[in-house]
Design a protein around this motif. Structure first.
Motif: not given
Length: 114
Positions: A4-5, A8, A12, A111, A113
């Protein structure tokens, strides 16, 4: 680094580099190859290449994984393999033609952004 990190971090980075229409799909229930697929559109071959290289560089910088990059030659579609996360960066024409989102439709998660 947790999947998950890593997901992300990739999202990002793509967002910071002005990637367009970023889609994240959790494919854990469908395949053991990866946990997440991310699809992003670049506005030009130069941006597609820059987006992919930025994701790979950021993952290396965070000591997450040694990324593998495929398709950097023509840069219409570049794949960045981060192990638990696979990132597809494509020109709009290639994205429309291959329609990866439709292949994985049951797990698609849009998602936004900003």
């Amino acid at each position: 680094m947790k999947p998950e990190d890593l997901r992300d971090l990739a999202i990002n980075t793509l967002d910071d580099m002005k990637g367009v229409d970023i889609v994240t799909m959790d494919v854990r229930s469908l395949t053991s190859i990866t946990d997440y697929m991310i699809i992003c559109t670049g506005r030009s071959t130069r941006q597609v290449r820059a987006l992919a290289e930025s994701v790979a560089a950021k993952a290396k910088e965070m000591h997450a994984i040694i990324p593998r990059i495929e398709g950097n030659g023509d840069s219409e579609w570049v794949l960045v393999d981060l192990g638990d996360v696979v990132v597809h960066v494509m020109l709009a024409t290639a994205r429309s033609f291959y329609s990866l989102e439709d292949l994985w439709e049951p797990v698609k998660e849009m998602r936004e952004q900003k």
